[in-house]
Design an enzyme around this catalytic site. Structure first.
Site, PDB file in Angstrom:
ATOM      1  CB  ILE A 103      81.097  54.867  11.740  1.00 19.65           C
ATOM      2  CG1 ILE A 103      81.935  55.167  12.990  1.00 19.65           C
ATOM      3  CG2 ILE A 103      81.393  53.474  11.198  1.00 19.65           C
ATOM      4  CD1 ILE A 103      81.550  54.348  14.222  1.00 19.65           C
ATOM      5  CG  ASP A 159      71.436  59.016   7.296  1.00 17.74           C
ATOM      6  OD1 ASP A 159      72.517  58.530   7.701  1.00 17.74           O
ATOM      7  OD2 ASP A 159      70.748  59.802   7.982  1.00 17.74           O
ATOM      8  CG  ASP A 190      62.548  56.269  10.636  1.00 20.93           C
ATOM      9  OD1 ASP A 190      63.312  55.454  11.193  1.00 20.93           O
ATOM     10  OD2 ASP A 190      61.797  57.037  11.253  1.00 20.93           O
ATOM     11  CG  ASN A 215      77.182  52.753  10.454  1.00 20.06           C
ATOM     12  OD1 ASN A 215      78.060  52.574  11.307  1.00 20.06           O
ATOM     13  ND2 ASN A 215      76.723  53.963  10.149  1.00 20.06           N
ATOM     14  CB  SER A 248      79.037  49.110  20.480  1.00 20.63           C
ATOM     15  OG  SER A 248      79.620  49.855  21.528  1.00 20.63           O
ATOM     16  CE1 TYR A 251      74.806  52.454  21.070  1.00 19.12           C
ATOM     17  CE2 TYR A 251      76.680  51.854  22.445  1.00 19.12           C
ATOM     18  CZ  TYR A 251      76.156  52.190  21.208  1.00 19.12           C
ATOM     19  OH  TYR A 251      76.978  52.248  20.106  1.00 19.12           O
ATOM     20  CE  LYS A 311      75.024  49.913  18.307  1.00 16.71           C
ATOM     21  NZ  LYS A 311      74.991  49.895  16.834  1.00 16.71           N
ATOM     22  CB  THR A 367      84.813  56.334  22.698  1.00 10.30           C
ATOM     23  OG1 THR A 367      84.326  55.617  23.832  1.00 10.30           O
ATOM     24  CG2 THR A 367      84.084  57.663  22.594  1.00 10.30           C
TER      25      THR A 367
HETATM   26  N1  LIG Z   1      80.726  56.951  17.813  1.00 10.57           N
HETATM   27  C1  LIG Z   1      81.002  55.963  18.679  1.00 10.57           C
HETATM   28  O1  LIG Z   1      81.701  56.145  19.680  1.00 10.57           O
HETATM   29  C2  LIG Z   1      80.485  54.574  18.411  1.00 10.57           C
HETATM   30  C3  LIG Z   1      81.071  53.512  19.127  1.00 10.57           C
HETATM   31  C4  LIG Z   1      80.602  52.211  18.908  1.00 10.57           C
HETATM   32  C5  LIG Z   1      79.599  51.992  17.998  1.00 10.57           C
HETATM   33  N2  LIG Z   1      79.052  53.042  17.313  1.00 10.57           N
HETATM   34  C6  LIG Z   1      77.975  52.748  16.361  1.00 10.57           C
HETATM   35  O2  LIG Z   1      78.360  53.223  15.089  1.00 10.57           O
HETATM   36  C7  LIG Z   1      77.190  53.535  14.336  1.00 10.57           C
HETATM   37  C8  LIG Z   1      77.361  54.906  13.727  1.00 10.57           C
HETATM   38  O3  LIG Z   1      77.626  55.829  14.742  1.00 10.57           O
HETATM   39  P1  LIG Z   1      78.248  57.278  14.484  1.00 10.57           P
HETATM   40  O4  LIG Z   1      79.077  57.599  15.674  1.00 10.57           O
HETATM   41  O5  LIG Z   1      78.833  57.351  13.123  1.00 10.57           O
HETATM   42  O6  LIG Z   1      76.899  58.145  14.611  1.00 10.57           O
HETATM   43  P2  LIG Z   1      76.339  59.429  13.819  1.00 10.57           P
HETATM   44  O7  LIG Z   1      75.262  59.939  14.709  1.00 10.57           O
HETATM   45  O8  LIG Z   1      77.457  60.323  13.395  1.00 10.57           O
HETATM   46  O9  LIG Z   1      75.680  58.779  12.513  1.00 10.57           O
HETATM   47  C9  LIG Z   1      74.552  57.943  12.602  1.00 10.57           C
HETATM   48  C10 LIG Z   1      73.760  58.060  11.320  1.00 10.57           C
HETATM   49  O10 LIG Z   1      72.637  57.163  11.417  1.00 10.57           O
HETATM   50  C11 LIG Z   1      71.479  57.820  10.922  1.00 10.57           C
HETATM   51  N3  LIG Z   1      70.279  57.283  11.557  1.00 10.57           N
HETATM   52  C12 LIG Z   1      69.946  57.330  12.879  1.00 10.57           C
HETATM   53  N4  LIG Z   1      68.724  56.807  13.071  1.00 10.57           N
HETATM   54  C13 LIG Z   1      68.276  56.423  11.844  1.00 10.57           C
HETATM   55  C14 LIG Z   1      67.056  55.831  11.383  1.00 10.57           C
HETATM   56  N5  LIG Z   1      66.047  55.574  12.223  1.00 10.57           N
HETATM   57  N6  LIG Z   1      66.932  55.564  10.064  1.00 10.57           N
HETATM   58  C15 LIG Z   1      67.924  55.878   9.193  1.00 10.57           C
HETATM   59  N7  LIG Z   1      69.097  56.444   9.573  1.00 10.57           N
HETATM   60  C16 LIG Z   1      69.265  56.719  10.878  1.00 10.57           C
HETATM   61  C17 LIG Z   1      71.681  59.298  11.316  1.00 10.57           C
HETATM   62  O11 LIG Z   1      70.881  60.147  10.523  1.00 10.57           O
HETATM   63  C18 LIG Z   1      73.181  59.466  11.088  1.00 10.57           C
HETATM   64  O12 LIG Z   1      73.472  59.905   9.762  1.00 10.57           O
HETATM   65  C19 LIG Z   1      76.005  53.407  15.307  1.00 10.57           C
HETATM   66  O13 LIG Z   1      75.385  52.146  15.111  1.00 10.57           O
HETATM   67  C20 LIG Z   1      76.669  53.428  16.677  1.00 10.57           C
HETATM   68  O14 LIG Z   1      75.932  52.717  17.649  1.00 10.57           O
HETATM   69  C21 LIG Z   1      79.474  54.328  17.501  1.00 10.57           C
END
Ligand SMILES: NC(=O)c1ccc[n+]([C@@H]2O[C@H](COP(=O)([O-])OP(=O)(O)OC[C@H]3O[C@@H](n4cnc5c(N)ncnc54)[C@H](O)[C@@H]3O)[C@@H](O)[C@H]2O)c1
Length: 251
Positions: free
Chosen positions: A18, A37, A53, A80, A132, A145, A149, A177
């Site tokens: 995302i 990131d 981080d 994000n 979320s 989780y 959120k 999702t």
């Molecule tokens: N994919 C889903 O179904 C979904 C649904 C609802 C909400 N979300 C939320 O969307 C956001 C992005 O999710 P996604 O599915 O794109 O995940 P993803 O795992 O594809 O990407 C997450 C990114 O965050 C970075 N990251 C993680 N921990 C970190 C830290 N400590 N410091 C810096 N960077 C960090 C990772 O390196 C990665 O590039 C998250 O907050 C997740 O909770 C995702």
């Protein structure tokens, strides 16, 4: 559409899923965009990349300061970055609770704290948090989780109140999702990935997963100067999962 022309944006977790789709969309709509990131090695121009981080305040401060210096300021912050957790309240120990809340909640606070002085200087300041569907619906096996959120959702409202008079809007998106590498990892761990994917798809009234681009579109909407009157809201991007109650097919 060039509604972000002249604006400078920082997207956390912008190397994947995302966040990546959001960084690319904001750039396509005219913003200069920095990605923060854990592993930004895959991030290409025109996006700027900063390794940090969000569990570590010093690394966050250094990355935000570098991004703001290189961009010449900050107008948009997309909080994000996040991680998942599975299980009921009985399944995770204190250490796991602290680990996940440290990223999903305190991490967001650290980045925002570092970005606020720059956002205060902007004429179009906006923060968009990625919450979320887990903030507003009880999902099984997701206690930690969902708690994290839910905190992001409540923080969005509190931050919107605190900063509205400084001209900073704060909103969040609540994705269902979404088809990102995250869900790919989750499916890979399932005993029957195809059946697990079908179950996740069936949970959404649209019958399919949300795309990262669809969430990015919602984030861009909330971050855009065109949404200048919108603050303290959450926008569901969940294929109707939160709001709709369908009858079974054929009934
Ligand atoms: N994919 C889903 O179904 C979904 C649904 C609802 C909400 N979300 C939320 O969307 C956001 C992005 O999710 P996604 O599915 O794109 O995940 P993803 O795992 O594809 O990407 C997450 C990114 O965050 C970075 N990251 C993680 N921990 C970190 C830290 N400590 N410091 C810096 N960077 C960090 C990772 O390196 C990665 O590039 C998250 O907050 C997740 O909770 C995702």
């Amino acid at each position: 559409m060039n509604d972000f022309e002249g604006l400078r944006a920082l997207v956390t977790g912008g190397a994947s899923g995302i966040g990546r789709a959001t960084a690319e969309l904001l750039a396509a709509r005219g913003a200069r965009v920095a990605v923060l990131d854990l592993d930004p090695s895959s991030v290409d121009k025109p996006l700027l990349a900063y390794r940090a981080d969000i569990r570590d305040d010093a690394s966050v401060r250094a990355a935000v300061a570098a991004a703001a210096a290189d961009l010449g300021g900050l107008d948009v912050l997309v909080n994000n970055a996040g991680i998942g957790a599975q299980g009921t309240v009985a399944d995770n120990d204190d250490e796991e609770w602290h680990r996940v809340l440290d990223v999903n909640v305190v991490g967001l606070v650290r980045v925002t704290r570092a970005a606020l002085p720059h956002l205060r200087e902007s004429a179009h300041a906006a923060i968009v948090n990625t919450s979320s569907i887990g903030a507003t619906a009880g999902l099984p096996q997701r206690a930690l989780y969902c708690a994290s959120k839910g905190a992001v959702y409540s923080l969005t409202l509190a931050m919107a109140a605190d900063h509205v008079r400084e001209g900073i809007r704060v909103n969040c998106v609540n994705p269902g999702t979404a088809d990102t590498p995250w869900i790919g990892r989750l499916l890979a761990k399932a005993s029957d990935p195809a059946a697990e994917r079908a179950a996740l798809e069936a949970r959404q009234p649209t019958g399919r997963l949300v795309s990262a681009d669809e969430v990015a579109g919602a984030i861009a909407y909330l971050a855009s100067p065109l949404s200048g009157a919108t603050t303290g809201t959450s926008l569901a991007v969940d294929g109707g999962m939160q709001g709709l109650r369908l009858r079974p097919v054929g009934q």
